[in-house]
Design a protein around this motif. Structure first.
Motif, PDB file in Angstrom:
ATOM      1  N   GLN A  51       0.580  -1.360  -0.081  1.00  0.00           N
ATOM      2  CA  GLN A  51      -0.114   0.014   0.049  1.00  0.00           C
ATOM      3  C   GLN A  51       0.848   1.253  -0.169  1.00  0.00           C
ATOM      4  O   GLN A  51       0.408   2.051  -0.152  1.00  0.00           O
ATOM      5  CB  GLN A  51      -0.827  -0.144   1.185  1.00  0.00           C
ATOM      6  CG  GLN A  51      -2.008  -0.998   1.012  1.00  0.00           C
ATOM      7  CD  GLN A  51      -3.037  -1.029   2.000  1.00  0.00           C
ATOM      8  OE1 GLN A  51      -3.613  -0.115   2.300  1.00  0.00           O
ATOM      9  NE2 GLN A  51      -3.198  -2.318   2.885  1.00  0.00           N
ATOM     10  N   ASN A  54       1.720   2.682  -3.856  1.00  0.00           N
ATOM     11  CA  ASN A  54       0.906   3.828  -4.729  1.00  0.00           C
ATOM     12  C   ASN A  54       0.518   4.756  -3.659  1.00  0.00           C
ATOM     13  O   ASN A  54      -0.679   5.447  -4.185  1.00  0.00           O
ATOM     14  CB  ASN A  54      -0.120   3.161  -5.767  1.00  0.00           C
ATOM     15  CG  ASN A  54      -1.075   2.643  -4.867  1.00  0.00           C
ATOM     16  OD1 ASN A  54      -1.149   2.406  -3.706  1.00  0.00           O
ATOM     17  ND2 ASN A  54      -2.351   2.249  -5.565  1.00  0.00           N
ATOM     18  N   LEU A  56      -1.176   4.700  -0.923  1.00  0.00           N
ATOM     19  CA  LEU A  56      -2.593   4.496  -0.312  1.00  0.00           C
ATOM     20  C   LEU A  56      -2.076   4.644   1.184  1.00  0.00           C
ATOM     21  O   LEU A  56      -2.904   5.060   2.052  1.00  0.00           O
ATOM     22  CB  LEU A  56      -3.178   3.102  -0.483  1.00  0.00           C
ATOM     23  CG  LEU A  56      -3.711   2.875  -1.980  1.00  0.00           C
ATOM     24  CD1 LEU A  56      -4.230   1.420  -2.048  1.00  0.00           C
ATOM     25  CD2 LEU A  56      -5.078   3.765  -2.122  1.00  0.00           C
ATOM     26  N   HIS A  81      -3.252  11.615  -7.606  1.00  0.00           N
ATOM     27  CA  HIS A  81      -3.810  10.873  -8.946  1.00  0.00           C
ATOM     28  C   HIS A  81      -2.912  10.212  -9.943  1.00  0.00           C
ATOM     29  O   HIS A  81      -2.810   9.094 -10.292  1.00  0.00           O
ATOM     30  CB  HIS A  81      -4.541  11.810  -9.665  1.00  0.00           C
ATOM     31  CG  HIS A  81      -6.104  11.434 -10.001  1.00  0.00           C
ATOM     32  ND1 HIS A  81      -6.944  11.117  -9.018  1.00  0.00           N
ATOM     33  CD2 HIS A  81      -6.251  11.397 -11.289  1.00  0.00           C
ATOM     34  CE1 HIS A  81      -7.965  10.782  -9.705  1.00  0.00           C
ATOM     35  NE2 HIS A  81      -7.730  10.925 -11.149  1.00  0.00           N
ATOM     36  N   ARG A  84      -1.422   6.975  -8.786  1.00  0.00           N
ATOM     37  CA  ARG A  84      -2.214   6.011  -9.147  1.00  0.00           C
ATOM     38  C   ARG A  84      -2.176   5.331 -10.476  1.00  0.00           C
ATOM     39  O   ARG A  84      -2.512   4.127 -10.566  1.00  0.00           O
ATOM     40  CB  ARG A  84      -3.732   6.277  -8.637  1.00  0.00           C
ATOM     41  CG  ARG A  84      -3.712   6.991  -7.080  1.00  0.00           C
ATOM     42  CD  ARG A  84      -3.804   5.996  -5.984  1.00  0.00           C
ATOM     43  NE  ARG A  84      -3.266   6.239  -4.770  1.00  0.00           N
ATOM     44  CZ  ARG A  84      -3.871   7.008  -3.734  1.00  0.00           C
ATOM     45  NH1 ARG A  84      -5.094   7.614  -4.245  1.00  0.00           N
ATOM     46  NH2 ARG A  84      -3.286   7.606  -2.726  1.00  0.00           N
ATOM     47  N   MET A  89      -2.899  -1.444  -9.247  1.00  0.00           N
ATOM     48  CA  MET A  89      -2.775  -2.375  -8.042  1.00  0.00           C
ATOM     49  C   MET A  89      -4.050  -3.432  -7.974  1.00  0.00           C
ATOM     50  O   MET A  89      -5.116  -3.015  -8.100  1.00  0.00           O
ATOM     51  CB  MET A  89      -2.951  -1.711  -6.684  1.00  0.00           C
ATOM     52  CG  MET A  89      -2.356  -2.407  -5.531  1.00  0.00           C
ATOM     53  SD  MET A  89      -1.936  -1.510  -4.139  1.00  0.00           S
ATOM     54  CE  MET A  89      -0.374  -0.810  -4.817  1.00  0.00           C
ATOM     55  N   PHE A  91      -5.748  -5.951  -5.999  1.00  0.00           N
ATOM     56  CA  PHE A  91      -5.776  -6.422  -4.432  1.00  0.00           C
ATOM     57  C   PHE A  91      -6.083  -7.738  -4.514  1.00  0.00           C
ATOM     58  O   PHE A  91      -6.628  -8.427  -5.483  1.00  0.00           O
ATOM     59  CB  PHE A  91      -6.891  -5.560  -3.881  1.00  0.00           C
ATOM     60  CG  PHE A  91      -6.240  -4.225  -3.469  1.00  0.00           C
ATOM     61  CD1 PHE A  91      -5.513  -3.873  -2.238  1.00  0.00           C
ATOM     62  CD2 PHE A  91      -6.506  -3.391  -4.295  1.00  0.00           C
ATOM     63  CE1 PHE A  91      -5.110  -2.588  -2.042  1.00  0.00           C
ATOM     64  CE2 PHE A  91      -6.144  -1.662  -4.190  1.00  0.00           C
ATOM     65  CZ  PHE A  91      -5.246  -1.517  -2.989  1.00  0.00           C
ATOM     66  N   GLN A  97     -14.251  -5.837  -6.104  1.00  0.00           N
ATOM     67  CA  GLN A  97     -14.156  -4.077  -6.318  1.00  0.00           C
ATOM     68  C   GLN A  97     -15.184  -3.895  -7.478  1.00  0.00           C
ATOM     69  O   GLN A  97     -15.235  -2.815  -8.009  1.00  0.00           O
ATOM     70  CB  GLN A  97     -12.598  -3.716  -6.526  1.00  0.00           C
ATOM     71  CG  GLN A  97     -12.208  -4.397  -8.247  1.00  0.00           C
ATOM     72  CD  GLN A  97     -10.923  -3.790  -8.152  1.00  0.00           C
ATOM     73  OE1 GLN A  97     -10.063  -3.713  -7.403  1.00  0.00           O
ATOM     74  NE2 GLN A  97     -10.330  -3.316  -9.470  1.00  0.00           N
ATOM     75  N   PHE A 109     -13.557   2.120 -16.486  1.00  0.00           N
ATOM     76  CA  PHE A 109     -13.691   2.980 -15.070  1.00  0.00           C
ATOM     77  C   PHE A 109     -12.462   3.518 -14.786  1.00  0.00           C
ATOM     78  O   PHE A 109     -12.417   4.731 -14.784  1.00  0.00           O
ATOM     79  CB  PHE A 109     -14.207   2.145 -14.009  1.00  0.00           C
ATOM     80  CG  PHE A 109     -14.485   3.009 -12.848  1.00  0.00           C
ATOM     81  CD1 PHE A 109     -15.497   4.073 -12.640  1.00  0.00           C
ATOM     82  CD2 PHE A 109     -13.578   2.719 -11.583  1.00  0.00           C
ATOM     83  CE1 PHE A 109     -15.694   4.458 -11.793  1.00  0.00           C
ATOM     84  CE2 PHE A 109     -13.947   3.508 -10.706  1.00  0.00           C
ATOM     85  CZ  PHE A 109     -15.000   4.492 -10.554  1.00  0.00           C
ATOM     86  N   GLY A 110     -11.312   2.784 -14.662  1.00  0.00           N
ATOM     87  CA  GLY A 110     -10.175   3.404 -14.267  1.00  0.00           C
ATOM     88  C   GLY A 110      -9.759   4.218 -15.493  1.00  0.00           C
ATOM     89  O   GLY A 110      -9.416   5.450 -14.982  1.00  0.00           O
ATOM     90  N   ASN A 113     -11.361   7.480 -15.126  1.00  0.00           N
ATOM     91  CA  ASN A 113     -11.018   8.624 -14.055  1.00  0.00           C
ATOM     92  C   ASN A 113      -9.729   9.104 -14.436  1.00  0.00           C
ATOM     93  O   ASN A 113      -9.275  10.320 -13.621  1.00  0.00           O
ATOM     94  CB  ASN A 113     -10.594   7.585 -12.639  1.00  0.00           C
ATOM     95  CG  ASN A 113     -12.227   7.130 -12.246  1.00  0.00           C
ATOM     96  OD1 ASN A 113     -12.984   7.950 -12.224  1.00  0.00           O
ATOM     97  ND2 ASN A 113     -12.186   5.956 -11.752  1.00  0.00           N
ATOM     98  N   PHE A 114      -8.770   8.762 -15.308  1.00  0.00           N
ATOM     99  CA  PHE A 114      -7.688   9.296 -15.344  1.00  0.00           C
ATOM    100  C   PHE A 114      -7.503  10.000 -16.821  1.00  0.00           C
ATOM    101  O   PHE A 114      -6.565  10.638 -17.217  1.00  0.00           O
ATOM    102  CB  PHE A 114      -6.412   8.402 -15.605  1.00  0.00           C
ATOM    103  CG  PHE A 114      -6.143   7.629 -14.231  1.00  0.00           C
ATOM    104  CD1 PHE A 114      -5.808   8.402 -12.944  1.00  0.00           C
ATOM    105  CD2 PHE A 114      -6.556   6.216 -14.189  1.00  0.00           C
ATOM    106  CE1 PHE A 114      -5.383   7.795 -11.909  1.00  0.00           C
ATOM    107  CE2 PHE A 114      -6.215   5.692 -12.943  1.00  0.00           C
ATOM    108  CZ  PHE A 114      -5.647   6.358 -11.807  1.00  0.00           C
ATOM    109  N   MET A 162      -5.771   0.925 -17.234  1.00  0.00           N
ATOM    110  CA  MET A 162      -5.014   2.010 -16.430  1.00  0.00           C
ATOM    111  C   MET A 162      -3.602   2.161 -17.516  1.00  0.00           C
ATOM    112  O   MET A 162      -3.044   3.256 -17.158  1.00  0.00           O
ATOM    113  CB  MET A 162      -5.079   2.174 -15.038  1.00  0.00           C
ATOM    114  CG  MET A 162      -6.361   2.194 -14.655  1.00  0.00           C
ATOM    115  SD  MET A 162      -6.257   1.457 -12.802  1.00  0.00           S
ATOM    116  CE  MET A 162      -4.821   2.247 -12.233  1.00  0.00           C
TER     117      MET A 162
END
Lengths: 287, 264
Positions: A51, A54, A56, A81, A84, A89, A91, A97, A109-110, A113-114, A162
């Motif tokens: 963790q 990146n 977290l 941002h 990430r 990552m 998990f 998720q 989705f990833g 977001n970027f 991503m």
């Protein structure tokens, strides 16, 4: 892109009676382009280390350098941002998720977001779903209609979409059947061959022997050893003392050793063992 | 998630930790009721002194109690402000339209502030020193008489203990899901309202799915171990009142008498 830990310590719930050490003065470098395996028994600090890769979690003391970015205890939670995006990552039990109505949306989705455009994100989704070995017709199905193993693949595709520089995998094959496991590991090996930096947390010593070119051994929040699998697995007793195992081939070679075979170093993989045995038994070169 | 001090048990072995959970539960409710007897500064002083004397007995750092105030800080400030501006009577210090600051308003606001803080301190004391399962046991034991009128006491108690048992599990799951979505580029708690509302979907859908799966698995596991209903079951943790509980009752009675004596 290298990720460097410099005297990193992390304490859970600092300043409370429940405070617990997650990382204890870790100084280590994860090299760009490498396939790094992190091993250690449960609670040894592997997930805490991950963790930090990146941001977290931020270190309680020390610094983590991720590419050009320095993460210190006082780093703000804003503007993380770009990190990430660089460090993808996966998990443990990543299938939990998933949330979107279709596989296509979830994988896109990833990237969305970027800041990737809807069109490009969709193209990435199509590409990544194929890359993780799923048929094209799952794209427009709900991820919740798929089997557990397929859901795991969708989640991994979501991270691959991503296009991270470093791919971090936390026990990605836990709970999969043997065939699924082999396919998954082959996928990561192929990504690595294409230049992807990979960090893998695993309890499967066979996978470490077969794929990794650098191993971190963790115990009680410290990195107690770092080296090539060949070096790490030579010291069988030391590994057992740290509640870790050996690759099956190495175990087999150890038993052969007790019966009088001699190895100048313990083999890790089946071809390696076969070659050594062929030499000792006076046979020709093993092909 | 670490700020959620309500419902966080701090292990310990103080006099208060060892009290019967039923005593602690009843005492907390009783205290909340009895504090409304206070209506002047003498009686509030007594309640404050008693409360501040009880807290160190738990051997839990005062910081945890102050943290317990944080989630309801807004509520307290809001209530106090309403009292300050809308109570009229006594000397007028400031006046604007229908807003006014008066001596009576300030006194009332002070009283309400003290009352709310004391109530929160006491309920924090209960949750800091009592594991949630003990609380569920206490509720079951206290509700037992209702079984006579066919109230499903054991079922309700079971639901309560399962709910309490899964609070930390769901919090862990929330942290995990948030981390997974953060890793996919979600920024929780930043950006405008619309952007923030949108981050709820990727958090809550996985949580609901996990919660349902867990419920299903729990039901199967319970059936596999032969669970039917709670009737005739013996208990692993048997509740017994002791001398400490008597002492707690005496303290509360003295507090009540003191408040009655001091109030106007």
């Amino acid at each position: 892109m290298d990720i460097t830990f410099d005297h990193v310590s992390y304490t859970y719930q600092a300043n409370t009676p429940m405070a617990g050490v997650g990382l204890d003065d870790v100084s280590v470098t994860i090299h760009g382009g490498a396939y790094t395996a992190i091993i250690g028994h449960t609670g040894s600090g592997k997930s805490t280390l991950l963790q930090h890769l990146n941001a977290l979690l931020k270190p309680t003391s020390g610094t983590v350098r991720i590419g050009e970015r320095m993460i210190t205890p006082s780093t703000s939670n804003k503007n993380l941002h770009p990190l990430r995006k660089k460090v993808g990552m996966v998990f443990q039990f990543a299938e939990s998720q998933l949330f979107a109505a279709t596989v296509r949306e979830d994988v896109a989705f990833g990237p969305r977001n970027f800041g990737v455009s809807a069109e490009d994100a969709d193209a990435l989704a199509v590409q990544m779903v194929a890359r993780v070995g799923l048929p094209e017709d799952v794209l427009d199905r709900s991820p919740f209609d798929l089997s557990g193993g397929q859901m795991r693949r969708v989640a991994i595709a979501g991270v691959l979409a991503m296009q991270p520089e470093v791919l971090v995998l936390d026990e990605p094959t836990a709970g999969l059947d043997p065939a699924g496991r082999r396919e998954m590991m082959a996928l990561f090996a192929k990504l690595h061959a294409d230049g992807q930096t990979i960090v893998l947390v695993t309890h499967q010593m066979d996978d470490v022997a077969d794929f990794a070119d650098d191993v971190l051994v963790m115990d009680q929040g410290k990195v107690v050893r770092q080296g090539h699998p060949k070096e790490i697995f030579q010291d069988a007793q030391w590994l057992l003392d740290h509640q870790l195992g050996l690759p099956r081939t190495t175990q087999f070679a150890l038993r052969l050793q007790q019966k009088g075979f001699k190895f100048d170093h313990l083999p890790l993989t089946t071809p390696e063992l076969a070659q050594m045995l062929a030499e000792q038994l006076g046979g020709a070169r093993h092909e | 998630m670490n700020k959620m001090i309500l419902g966080r048990y701090i292990p310990g072995d103080s006099f208060i930790h060892r009290l019967d959970p039923r005593t602690k539960l009843l005492a907390t409710f009783y205290y909340i009721a009895v504090i409304f007897l206070a209506n002047n500064w003498q009686s509030y002083l007594l309640a404050t002194v008693v409360t501040l004397a009880i807290i160190p007995v738990s051997k839990v750092s005062l910081r945890f109690f102050l943290n317990g105030l944080l989630p309801v800080l807004f509520l307290i400030v809001f209530t106090v402000l309403i009292q300050v501006f809308f109570t009229t009577g006594g000397h007028v210090y400031w006046h604007w339209g229908w807003l006014s600051v008066t001596s009576l308003g300030l006194t009332n606001a002070g009283f309400i502030f003290v009352r709310l803080v004391l109530i929160i301190f006491m309920s924090t004391l209960l949750t800091l020193t009592t594991p949630s399962l003990s609380l569920a046991d206490a509720v079951e034991s206290l509700l037992k008489p209702l079984a006579k009128i066919h109230f499903p006491v054991t079922e309700v108690a079971l639901m309560l203990s399962i709910a309490l048992r899964f609070v930390p599990t769901l919090l862990d799951q929330t942290t995990k899901t948030m981390n997974a979505q953060r890793a996919r580029g979600v920024d929780f708690g930043s950006g405008g309202l619309f952007k923030q509302v949108k981050t709820i979907v990727p958090l809550f859908i996985p949580l609901f799915v996990t919660a349902f799966t867990m419920a299903d698995e729990l039901a199967t596991a319970m059936e596999a171990r032969g669970y039917r209903d709670g009737y005739g079951r013996t208990r692993f943790r048997v509740l017994r009142y002791g001398r400490g509980d008597l002492l707690a009752a005496v303290v509360l009675i003295l507090l009540t008498l003191g408040l009655i004596f001091l109030r106007n």
